[in-house]
Motif scaffolding. Structure first.
Motif, PDB file in Angstrom:
ATOM      1  N   SER A 193      -6.487 -25.065  18.952  1.00 48.43           N
ATOM      2  CA  SER A 193      -7.277 -24.679  19.875  1.00 48.43           C
ATOM      3  C   SER A 193      -6.823 -25.186  21.150  1.00 48.43           C
ATOM      4  O   SER A 193      -5.920 -24.732  21.588  1.00 48.43           O
ATOM      5  N   TRP A 194      -8.326 -24.123  22.376  1.00 47.69           N
ATOM      6  CA  TRP A 194      -7.672 -24.164  23.619  1.00 47.69           C
ATOM      7  C   TRP A 194      -8.685 -23.817  24.421  1.00 47.69           C
ATOM      8  O   TRP A 194     -10.494 -23.970  23.793  1.00 47.69           O
ATOM      9  N   MET A 195      -8.506 -24.257  25.617  1.00 46.76           N
ATOM     10  CA  MET A 195      -9.947 -24.308  26.717  1.00 46.76           C
ATOM     11  C   MET A 195     -10.257 -22.636  27.565  1.00 46.76           C
ATOM     12  O   MET A 195      -9.402 -22.307  27.572  1.00 46.76           O
ATOM     13  N   ALA A 196     -11.201 -22.011  27.156  1.00 43.19           N
ATOM     14  CA  ALA A 196     -11.305 -20.730  28.430  1.00 43.19           C
ATOM     15  C   ALA A 196     -12.755 -20.454  28.997  1.00 43.19           C
ATOM     16  O   ALA A 196     -13.251 -21.554  28.972  1.00 43.19           O
ATOM     17  N   HIS A 197     -12.141 -20.725  30.736  1.00 42.66           N
ATOM     18  CA  HIS A 197     -13.276 -21.163  31.518  1.00 42.66           C
ATOM     19  C   HIS A 197     -13.581 -19.237  32.376  1.00 42.66           C
ATOM     20  O   HIS A 197     -13.257 -18.446  31.497  1.00 42.66           O
ATOM     21  N   ALA A 198     -14.512 -19.514  32.903  1.00 41.27           N
ATOM     22  CA  ALA A 198     -14.823 -18.337  34.120  1.00 41.27           C
ATOM     23  C   ALA A 198     -14.372 -17.649  34.281  1.00 41.27           C
ATOM     24  O   ALA A 198     -12.950 -17.820  34.341  1.00 41.27           O
ATOM     25  N   GLY A 199     -13.748 -16.590  33.686  1.00 44.60           N
ATOM     26  CA  GLY A 199     -12.549 -15.382  34.592  1.00 44.60           C
ATOM     27  C   GLY A 199     -11.559 -14.971  33.560  1.00 44.60           C
ATOM     28  O   GLY A 199     -10.746 -14.611  33.539  1.00 44.60           O
ATOM     29  N   ASP A 200     -11.593 -15.838  32.034  1.00 45.01           N
ATOM     30  CA  ASP A 200     -10.647 -15.579  30.931  1.00 45.01           C
ATOM     31  C   ASP A 200     -11.337 -14.905  29.793  1.00 45.01           C
ATOM     32  O   ASP A 200     -12.312 -14.597  30.607  1.00 45.01           O
ATOM     33  N   VAL A 201     -10.124 -14.129  29.144  1.00 41.16           N
ATOM     34  CA  VAL A 201     -10.843 -13.005  27.972  1.00 41.16           C
ATOM     35  C   VAL A 201     -10.354 -14.120  26.683  1.00 41.16           C
ATOM     36  O   VAL A 201      -9.284 -14.291  26.708  1.00 41.16           O
ATOM     37  N   MET A 202     -10.986 -14.856  25.998  1.00 39.55           N
ATOM     38  CA  MET A 202     -10.721 -14.484  24.814  1.00 39.55           C
ATOM     39  C   MET A 202     -10.668 -13.810  24.044  1.00 39.55           C
ATOM     40  O   MET A 202     -10.865 -13.042  23.536  1.00 39.55           O
ATOM     41  N   VAL A 203      -9.171 -13.187  22.789  1.00 37.92           N
ATOM     42  CA  VAL A 203      -8.913 -12.827  22.015  1.00 37.92           C
ATOM     43  C   VAL A 203      -8.391 -13.228  20.722  1.00 37.92           C
ATOM     44  O   VAL A 203      -7.691 -14.129  20.606  1.00 37.92           O
ATOM     45  N   HIS A 204      -9.216 -12.105  19.899  1.00 39.27           N
ATOM     46  CA  HIS A 204      -9.422 -12.749  18.437  1.00 39.27           C
ATOM     47  C   HIS A 204      -9.143 -11.791  17.276  1.00 39.27           C
ATOM     48  O   HIS A 204      -8.960 -10.952  17.139  1.00 39.27           O
ATOM     49  N   PRO A 205      -7.581 -12.833  16.561  1.00 41.76           N
ATOM     50  CA  PRO A 205      -7.419 -10.893  15.710  1.00 41.76           C
ATOM     51  C   PRO A 205      -8.762 -10.980  14.511  1.00 41.76           C
ATOM     52  O   PRO A 205      -9.344 -12.260  13.597  1.00 41.76           O
ATOM     53  N   PRO A 206      -8.162  -9.711  13.590  1.00 43.69           N
ATOM     54  CA  PRO A 206      -8.616  -9.410  12.580  1.00 43.69           C
ATOM     55  C   PRO A 206      -9.246 -10.191  11.196  1.00 43.69           C
ATOM     56  O   PRO A 206      -7.732 -11.323  11.048  1.00 43.69           O
ATOM     57  N   TYR A 207      -9.785 -11.027  10.772  1.00 49.35           N
ATOM     58  CA  TYR A 207      -9.583 -11.566   9.355  1.00 49.35           C
ATOM     59  C   TYR A 207      -8.912 -13.165   9.245  1.00 49.35           C
ATOM     60  O   TYR A 207      -8.863 -13.589   8.949  1.00 49.35           O
ATOM     61  N   LEU A 208      -9.459 -13.303  11.173  1.00 52.67           N
ATOM     62  CA  LEU A 208      -8.660 -14.468  11.458  1.00 52.67           C
ATOM     63  C   LEU A 208      -9.470 -15.758  11.483  1.00 52.67           C
ATOM     64  O   LEU A 208     -10.251 -15.303  13.008  1.00 52.67           O
TER      65      LEU A 208
END
Length: 280
Positions: free
Chosen positions: A52-67
């Motif tokens: 797990s990770w925390m994302a704040h304003a100004g961050d980009v979350m990147v999620h891979p396919p099929y995961l």
């Protein structure tokens, strides 16, 4: 000497959206494409595969396919997100070649949000005659901002827990790229991913439409092309650096691939970079 850009980008975009919420509770969401989600405001806990990770304003979350991934927020927020695939030559996945971390923190002055607004506007306007060109241009800018910031922060790679089978073959391509001068065998490459050479060959070909050894030759020729354009090194030296045996073999396979000899190619590249505006 100025550099010529040969990279072939193919970008497919499936969704562009700004989403606002009072709270967020997405559990085990799966998409068949990459997800890039910019946190315009708010704070989000993102998790996948037990991490797990925390994302704040100004961050980009990147999620891979099929995961499967989850996103949770107890308060309000807004995301600018898009669903995409991005590949370069030979169907190499751009975000597997550069395995960015699940959360990338952008600079406060980053133009990501404004570029996204332009993208969203064009995405929603189907009347534009040049919509596909504009959509591709803005999307590539957003991908570039993510990759540049990831690199500036040390190029930390995704953990092994977040890797999928195609990531294993990207590691083989990286190995090829950093050992072009060596004589590499299919058995050695297969051993990197602990596969039988025959199965490795078939699985690799099913993804990239080339065998591992064909991919290796393509990478060698691309590097030779780059060195012809950017250095004055002899053909023998370039052949040695790129693992192409000797100058005669190098000339033969280069001509088969590009339709001209290395010497002719170098001369053409040099002439192409001379300014057509010459002082009187």
């Amino acid at each position: 000497m100025a550099e010529t850009i040969h990279e072939q980008f193919q970008l497919s975009l499936y969704m562009v959206e700004t989403a606002s919420y009072r709270s967020l509770n997405i559990i085990d969401q799966v998409y068949p494409h990459w997800v890039a989600s910019y946190v315009a405001c708010g704070e989000v806990k993102s998790s996948s595969c037990g991490e797990s990770w925390m994302a704040h304003a100004g961050d980009v979350m990147v999620h891979p396919p099929y995961l499967p991934f989850s996103e949770q927020a107890v308060g309000p927020g807004q995301h600018h997100w898009f669903l995409f695939d991005a590949t370069i030559a030979h169907q190499i996945d751009l975000f597997r070649l550069y395995p960015v971390t699940p959360v990338v923190s952008l600079m406060p002055s980053s133009p990501f949000s404004s570029i996204f607004e332009h993208l969203l506007q064009i995405w929603l306007d189907s009347r534009s005659a040049f919509r596909s060109i504009q959509v591709s241009a803005y999307s590539l800018q957003l991908c570039s901002l993510i990759l540049e910031r990831w690199q500036a922060c040390g190029s930390v790679q995704r953990s092994e827990a977040l890797q999928t089978p195609p990531d294993r073959f990207i590691n083989v391509i990286r190995y090829m790229t950093t050992h072009l001068e060596r004589k590499l065998s299919r058995d050695e490459l297969a051993a990197l991913v602990h596969l039988h050479p025959g199965y490795f060959d078939r699985a690799f070909r099913s993804i990239y439409k080339l065998s591992p050894m064909q991919m290796l030759r393509e990478l060698r020729l691309q590097q030779a092309q780059h060195l012809l354009e950017t250095t004055d090194a002899s053909l023998a030296s370039i052949a040695l650096q790129c693992g192409l045996s000797e100058a005669g073999y190098f000339s033969r396979v280069f001509r088969q691939r590009y339709g001209r000899t290395p010497g002719n190619y170098r001369e053409s590249a040099k002439n192409a970079k001379e300014s057509y505006l010459r002082p009187l």
